[in-house]
Design a protein around this motif. Structure first.
Motif, PDB file in Angstrom:
ATOM      1  N   ASP A 131       0.805  -1.214   0.000  1.00  0.00           N
ATOM      2  CA  ASP A 131       0.000   0.000   0.000  1.00  0.00           C
ATOM      3  C   ASP A 131       0.848   1.278   0.000  1.00  0.00           C
ATOM      4  O   ASP A 131       0.324   2.379   0.190  1.00  0.00           O
ATOM      5  N   THR A 161      -7.628  -9.482   4.949  1.00  0.00           N
ATOM      6  CA  THR A 161      -7.759 -10.422   3.839  1.00  0.00           C
ATOM      7  C   THR A 161      -9.080 -10.280   3.098  1.00  0.00           C
ATOM      8  O   THR A 161      -9.108 -10.144   1.867  1.00  0.00           O
ATOM      9  N   ARG A 162     -10.160 -10.316   3.843  1.00  0.00           N
ATOM     10  CA  ARG A 162     -11.480 -10.264   3.199  1.00  0.00           C
ATOM     11  C   ARG A 162     -11.709  -8.908   2.526  1.00  0.00           C
ATOM     12  O   ARG A 162     -12.174  -8.851   1.385  1.00  0.00           O
ATOM     13  N   LYS A 163     -11.360  -7.856   3.215  1.00  0.00           N
ATOM     14  CA  LYS A 163     -11.527  -6.521   2.645  1.00  0.00           C
ATOM     15  C   LYS A 163     -10.720  -6.370   1.355  1.00  0.00           C
ATOM     16  O   LYS A 163     -11.175  -5.761   0.384  1.00  0.00           O
ATOM     17  N   ALA A 164      -9.517  -6.958   1.334  1.00  0.00           N
ATOM     18  CA  ALA A 164      -8.651  -6.828   0.168  1.00  0.00           C
ATOM     19  C   ALA A 164      -9.071  -7.741  -0.979  1.00  0.00           C
ATOM     20  O   ALA A 164      -8.651  -7.534  -2.124  1.00  0.00           O
ATOM     21  N   GLY A 165      -9.876  -8.773  -0.695  1.00  0.00           N
ATOM     22  CA  GLY A 165     -10.288  -9.709  -1.733  1.00  0.00           C
ATOM     23  C   GLY A 165      -9.247 -10.752  -2.062  1.00  0.00           C
ATOM     24  O   GLY A 165      -9.152 -11.205  -3.201  1.00  0.00           O
ATOM     25  N   TYR A 234      -3.456 -11.127  -8.951  1.00  0.00           N
ATOM     26  CA  TYR A 234      -4.309 -10.076  -8.398  1.00  0.00           C
ATOM     27  C   TYR A 234      -3.713  -8.701  -8.715  1.00  0.00           C
ATOM     28  O   TYR A 234      -2.554  -8.433  -8.375  1.00  0.00           O
ATOM     29  N   ASN A 236      -3.474  -4.759  -8.050  1.00  0.00           N
ATOM     30  CA  ASN A 236      -3.643  -3.807  -6.955  1.00  0.00           C
ATOM     31  C   ASN A 236      -4.502  -2.633  -7.424  1.00  0.00           C
ATOM     32  O   ASN A 236      -4.165  -1.949  -8.394  1.00  0.00           O
ATOM     33  N   ASN A 237      -5.620  -2.408  -6.749  1.00  0.00           N
ATOM     34  CA  ASN A 237      -6.533  -1.320  -7.124  1.00  0.00           C
ATOM     35  C   ASN A 237      -6.155   0.026  -6.522  1.00  0.00           C
ATOM     36  O   ASN A 237      -6.873   1.015  -6.714  1.00  0.00           O
ATOM     37  N   ASP A 239      -6.342   1.088  -3.580  1.00  0.00           N
ATOM     38  CA  ASP A 239      -7.212   1.552  -2.489  1.00  0.00           C
ATOM     39  C   ASP A 239      -7.299   0.514  -1.369  1.00  0.00           C
ATOM     40  O   ASP A 239      -8.229   0.534  -0.567  1.00  0.00           O
ATOM     41  N   THR A 241      -7.605  -2.717  -2.000  1.00  0.00           N
ATOM     42  CA  THR A 241      -8.282  -3.905  -2.523  1.00  0.00           C
ATOM     43  C   THR A 241      -7.572  -4.389  -3.784  1.00  0.00           C
ATOM     44  O   THR A 241      -6.784  -3.664  -4.400  1.00  0.00           O
ATOM     45  N   THR A 243      -8.081  -6.959  -7.498  1.00  0.00           N
ATOM     46  CA  THR A 243      -8.986  -7.586  -8.451  1.00  0.00           C
ATOM     47  C   THR A 243      -8.301  -8.798  -9.064  1.00  0.00           C
ATOM     48  O   THR A 243      -7.150  -8.718  -9.508  1.00  0.00           O
TER      49      THR A 243
END
Length: 560
Positions: A131, A161-165, A234, A236-237, A239, A241, A243
């Motif tokens: 981040d 973990t969950r928040k980041a996906g 994945y 990095n968005n 923010d 999170t 994708t």
């Protein structure tokens, strides 16, 4: 093909013998000392082995070397198992462990204070500042849990973990068995993305029987009895999170049995490529074409060995060992397979130098897991290290000596060949065990690269590099601005006063399920000066420094 390889081995061996006899190949000694006992590191990797020989039991555990609190000293993070087959950390003996470096040769267990005991049956660890807040974070791939611990900057971490996906849930297959992971900026947008390596489909209630039922023993099964899995990429968005872009980026369609991952710009086109070490199926080399990936391992010559055989590939490091400016590959595998060494020939092709380099002969008796390419004697040429131990733990099948193995240290002879110097490196490398993870960094700041090695059901080994300090060195710690803050992917060229040129790059993804210090280390031999240091940042910025004095850490920021 085998006869040609044998001829090359004999020719190389004769040349080395002649050169040594003539005094033309001085070899600076390498020494390691086991300092685990006085260090206060008491970690034991507990695999919770059962008579059912569940496949994951033989495959942990990773370890990370990183500075979590920015005090300039390298700390340690160990991954641990859980109860089997419940896959839960039922007690503190199964906790992952974070050890703080006290700066005096000792470490303090700060796991609970930092909030990082982990969950489920762990496998690997990947460290980086995802981040860009200036503090190194932890990603933990595992069997039934993947975890992202965000570093708060106050000595504690939070599970995001969950928040980041990043839970590792496949839309059709559910939670995949993840073993390794690595951080890299695949699209050069200044934010680190995540590659997660998945192994195979495994369910404890469906564990196949392997061994001899009549004789009364059971063994861990060959990977051919398990279905392979795709890997994850994945994006990095920016923010907090991520994708899952595995499908659109060209990663998901390739099914393997991944164990190790390493990154390098092997074709020097400005973006990082991905090598995945696969177990008993062809390896993957994902060439990065501007954010989309093409799998080219067969074409490049790294999918199989020189005999056209798939290997039990496990650990991988992706660095230039022969100082020609091109990134090479060093891979571990099982006993009687050899540890492949692929030399980058340029133009997108690799040459299998396993036999001609003499790595094949030296590694033949060993089953290797984590590994690394580092200059341990600071002579300006990178050496090879492999952590070894048999897959099986059956004394009915193997003598203890065969199953419990010593590690392997191969010194670079500066002519494309290596010499096994393990026996002369001190008692620390003679200890036989079921070694697994290995990570690297300079724990005491003396300019010599040290190692930490995990061992199944025995204390981990902290190996201090005590090689004679006759040679000089230079290490760079990079800080990006337009590029990712860790500078991962930056390529560094150093020219010593004598004219010796070397290349290296910033990465933490090294070996099998492990993470090493991101500092870029160079041995300079007898040179007290680097007349040129050149950094090519992921952003494309090129930075040059002249007449840099040796024997220090150089903190370098990307020009704004």
């Amino acid at each position: 093909m085998r006869s040609a390889a044998l001829t090359a081995v004999l020719a190389a061996a004769f040349w080395v013998w002649w050169a040594r006899a003539a005094g033309n190949l001085p070899l600076d000694p390498i020494r390691f000392e086991d300092v685990t006992a006085p260090s206060g590191v008491r970690f034991v990797a507990r695999n919770s082995a059962t008579p059912n020989k569940h496949q994951p039991e033989t495959m942990l555990a990773g370890v990370a070397v990183f500075d979590y609190d920015n005090d300039g000293r390298l700390d340690l993070y160990f991954v641990n198992g859980a109860r089997m087959p419940e896959l839960d950390k039922a007690g503190p003996e199964y906790f992952n462990r974070l050890y703080h470096n006290n700066g005096d040769g000792t470490f303090t267990d700060v796991t609970l204070r930092a909030g990082v005991p982990g969950e489920g049956y762990g496998m690997g660890v990947a460290t980086a500042d995802y981040d860009n807040d200036g503090f190194t974070d932890l990603f933990l791939p595992g069997l039934n849990r993947n975890l992202l611990y965000r570093n708060r900057g106050d000595g504690t971490f939070e599970d995001v973990t969950r928040k980041a996906g990043l839970e590792g849930i496949h839309p059709e297959r559910g939670k995949l068995w993840s073993i390794a992971a690595g951080w890299f900026d695949y699209d050069n947008d200044g934010w680190l993305d995540l590659f997660v390596v998945n192994y195979c489909v495994w369910k404890p209630e469906k564990e196949p029987f392997c061994g001899d039922l009549q004789a009364g023993y059971r063994t861990y099964c060959h990977p051919k009895y398990y279905e392979g899995l795709p890997n994850f990429l994945y994006r990095n968005n920016r923010d907090g999170t991520f994708t899952d872009v595995s499908e659109t980026a060209g990663i998901a369609r390739h099914i393997g049995k991944g164990m190790g991952v390493a990154f390098a710009d092997y074709d020097q086109d400005g973006d990082l490529d991905v090598f995945v070490a696969n177990d008993t199926v062809p390896n993957f080399l994902f060439r990065n074409d501007g954010g989309r990936f093409t799998e080219v391992a067969v074409r490049a010559g790294v999918a199989y060995n020189d005999d056209g055989q798939v290997l039990s590939s496990m650990g991988a490091d992706f660095r230039d060992y022969d100082n020609d400016g091109r990134e090479d590959l060093f891979i571990t595998a099982l006993a009687n397979e050899t540890f492949p060494l692929f030399r980058n020939e340029g133009r997108g092709f690799f040459f299998d130098a396993t036999y001609s380099s003499r790595v094949g002969r030296a590694s033949l008796p060993f089953s290797g897991w984590s590994n690394g390419i580092f200059d341990f004697n600071n002579d300006g040429w990178k050496d090879l290290f492999a952590a070894n131990g048999d897959v099986q733990d059956n004394t009915e099948l193997y003598s203890s000596r065969k199953a419990r193995q010593r590690n392997l240290l191969l010194a670079n002879l500066k002519d494309g060949t290596f010499e096994d110097v393990t026996a002369g490196a001190g008692p620390a490398l003679q200890t036989a065990a079921w070694h697994r993870g290995a990570a690297f960094g300079d724990f005491d700041g003396d300019g010599r690269v040290d190692a930490i090695v995990t061992r199944l059901n025995e204390p981990a080994a902290l190996l201090r590099n005590t090689s004679p300090a006759a040679n000089h060195w230079l290490a760079l710690r990079l800080r990006g601005h337009r590029s990712n803050r860790d500078g991962i992917g930056a390529r560094v060229r150093v020219v010593a006063a004598s004219g010796l040129e070397q290349w290296n790059h910033v990465t933490t993804s090294v070996g099998f399920a492990c993470s090493s210090d991101r500092a870029v280390h160079f041995g300079l031999g007898k040179n007290r000066l680097a007349k040129l240091v050149e950094v090519r940042w992921p952003s494309g910025v090129v930075q040059r420094l002249e007449n840099v004095t040796a024997d220090r850490y150089l903190d370098l920021e990307e020009p704004r």
